[in-house]
Motif scaffolding. Structure first.
Motif, PDB file in Angstrom:
ATOM      1  N   GLU A   4       0.758  -1.175   0.033  1.00  0.00           N
ATOM      2  CA  GLU A   4      -0.124   0.065  -0.105  1.00  0.00           C
ATOM      3  C   GLU A   4       0.914   1.416   0.070  1.00  0.00           C
ATOM      4  O   GLU A   4       0.568   2.225  -0.701  1.00  0.00           O
ATOM      5  CB  GLU A   4      -0.892   0.016   1.109  1.00  0.00           C
ATOM      6  N   LEU A   5       1.980   1.300   0.639  1.00  0.00           N
ATOM      7  CA  LEU A   5       2.768   2.350   0.551  1.00  0.00           C
ATOM      8  C   LEU A   5       3.522   2.634  -0.811  1.00  0.00           C
ATOM      9  O   LEU A   5       3.386   3.784  -1.085  1.00  0.00           O
ATOM     10  CB  LEU A   5       4.201   2.162   1.805  1.00  0.00           C
ATOM     11  N   ARG A   6       4.027   1.496  -1.262  1.00  0.00           N
ATOM     12  CA  ARG A   6       4.300   1.870  -2.662  1.00  0.00           C
ATOM     13  C   ARG A   6       3.281   2.359  -3.565  1.00  0.00           C
ATOM     14  O   ARG A   6       3.612   3.291  -4.494  1.00  0.00           O
ATOM     15  CB  ARG A   6       4.763   0.542  -3.405  1.00  0.00           C
ATOM     16  N   ARG A   7       1.990   1.839  -3.363  1.00  0.00           N
ATOM     17  CA  ARG A   7       0.823   2.310  -4.309  1.00  0.00           C
ATOM     18  C   ARG A   7       0.844   3.730  -3.972  1.00  0.00           C
ATOM     19  O   ARG A   7       0.647   4.599  -5.094  1.00  0.00           O
ATOM     20  CB  ARG A   7      -0.434   1.613  -4.037  1.00  0.00           C
ATOM     21  N   VAL A   8       0.734   4.418  -2.795  1.00  0.00           N
ATOM     22  CA  VAL A   8       0.537   5.672  -2.324  1.00  0.00           C
ATOM     23  C   VAL A   8       1.473   6.462  -3.079  1.00  0.00           C
ATOM     24  O   VAL A   8       1.515   7.660  -3.539  1.00  0.00           O
ATOM     25  CB  VAL A   8       0.222   5.942  -0.636  1.00  0.00           C
ATOM     26  N   LEU A   9       2.958   5.939  -2.817  1.00  0.00           N
ATOM     27  CA  LEU A   9       3.874   6.795  -3.498  1.00  0.00           C
ATOM     28  C   LEU A   9       4.256   6.618  -4.840  1.00  0.00           C
ATOM     29  O   LEU A   9       5.043   7.342  -5.233  1.00  0.00           O
ATOM     30  CB  LEU A   9       5.398   6.419  -2.485  1.00  0.00           C
ATOM     31  N   GLY A  10       3.394   5.830  -5.543  1.00  0.00           N
ATOM     32  CA  GLY A  10       3.588   6.028  -7.043  1.00  0.00           C
ATOM     33  C   GLY A  10       4.659   4.849  -7.396  1.00  0.00           C
ATOM     34  O   GLY A  10       5.250   5.102  -8.427  1.00  0.00           O
ATOM     35  N   ARG A  11       5.198   4.224  -6.506  1.00  0.00           N
ATOM     36  CA  ARG A  11       6.206   3.155  -6.911  1.00  0.00           C
ATOM     37  C   ARG A  11       5.700   1.963  -7.113  1.00  0.00           C
ATOM     38  O   ARG A  11       5.030   1.178  -6.462  1.00  0.00           O
ATOM     39  CB  ARG A  11       7.201   2.981  -5.658  1.00  0.00           C
ATOM     40  N   GLY A  12       5.815   1.530  -8.447  1.00  0.00           N
ATOM     41  CA  GLY A  12       5.060   0.122  -9.042  1.00  0.00           C
ATOM     42  C   GLY A  12       5.737  -1.018  -8.260  1.00  0.00           C
ATOM     43  O   GLY A  12       5.006  -2.283  -8.244  1.00  0.00           O
TER      44      GLY A  12
END
Length: 96
Positions: free
Chosen positions: A50-58
């Motif tokens: 979820e953190l990657r999703r929110v930060l735009g990291r695929g």
């Protein structure tokens, strides 16, 4: 980190700020120690996804268990903080 199955207790910064503001506005109501975490602990793998999703990291490289102590040493922290589970519940906050 590690197998990703360890529990993580977390709190969103907006919830933490709202809690602190409430404590400042009503100082007589809040006494003692409060555990300031979300009532919904999550697994490390889900939190990081979820953190990657929110930060735009695929994507993100998982840290194998053997590498965590090295990374923690470089950051000046303890590997056990990343590898051990902590499933905390904010009992007092939920009651109040």
């Amino acid at each position: 980190a590690g197998n990703g199955r360890q529990w993580m207790s977390w709190i969103h910064h907006a919830d933490f700020v709202r809690l602190v503001c409430g404590m400042v506005e009503e100082p007589g109501r809040w006494e003692g120690t409060y555990l300031t975490v979300s009532p919904g602990a999550v697994r490390n793998a889900a939190f990081m996804r979820e953190l990657r999703r929110v930060l735009g990291r695929g994507w993100g490289l998982p840290a194998p268990r053997w590498a965590v102590p090295i990374g923690c040493w470089l950051m000046g922290t303890e590997a056990e903080l990343a590898l051990r589970s902590r499933r905390c519940v904010p009992g007092r906050l939920l009651r109040e």
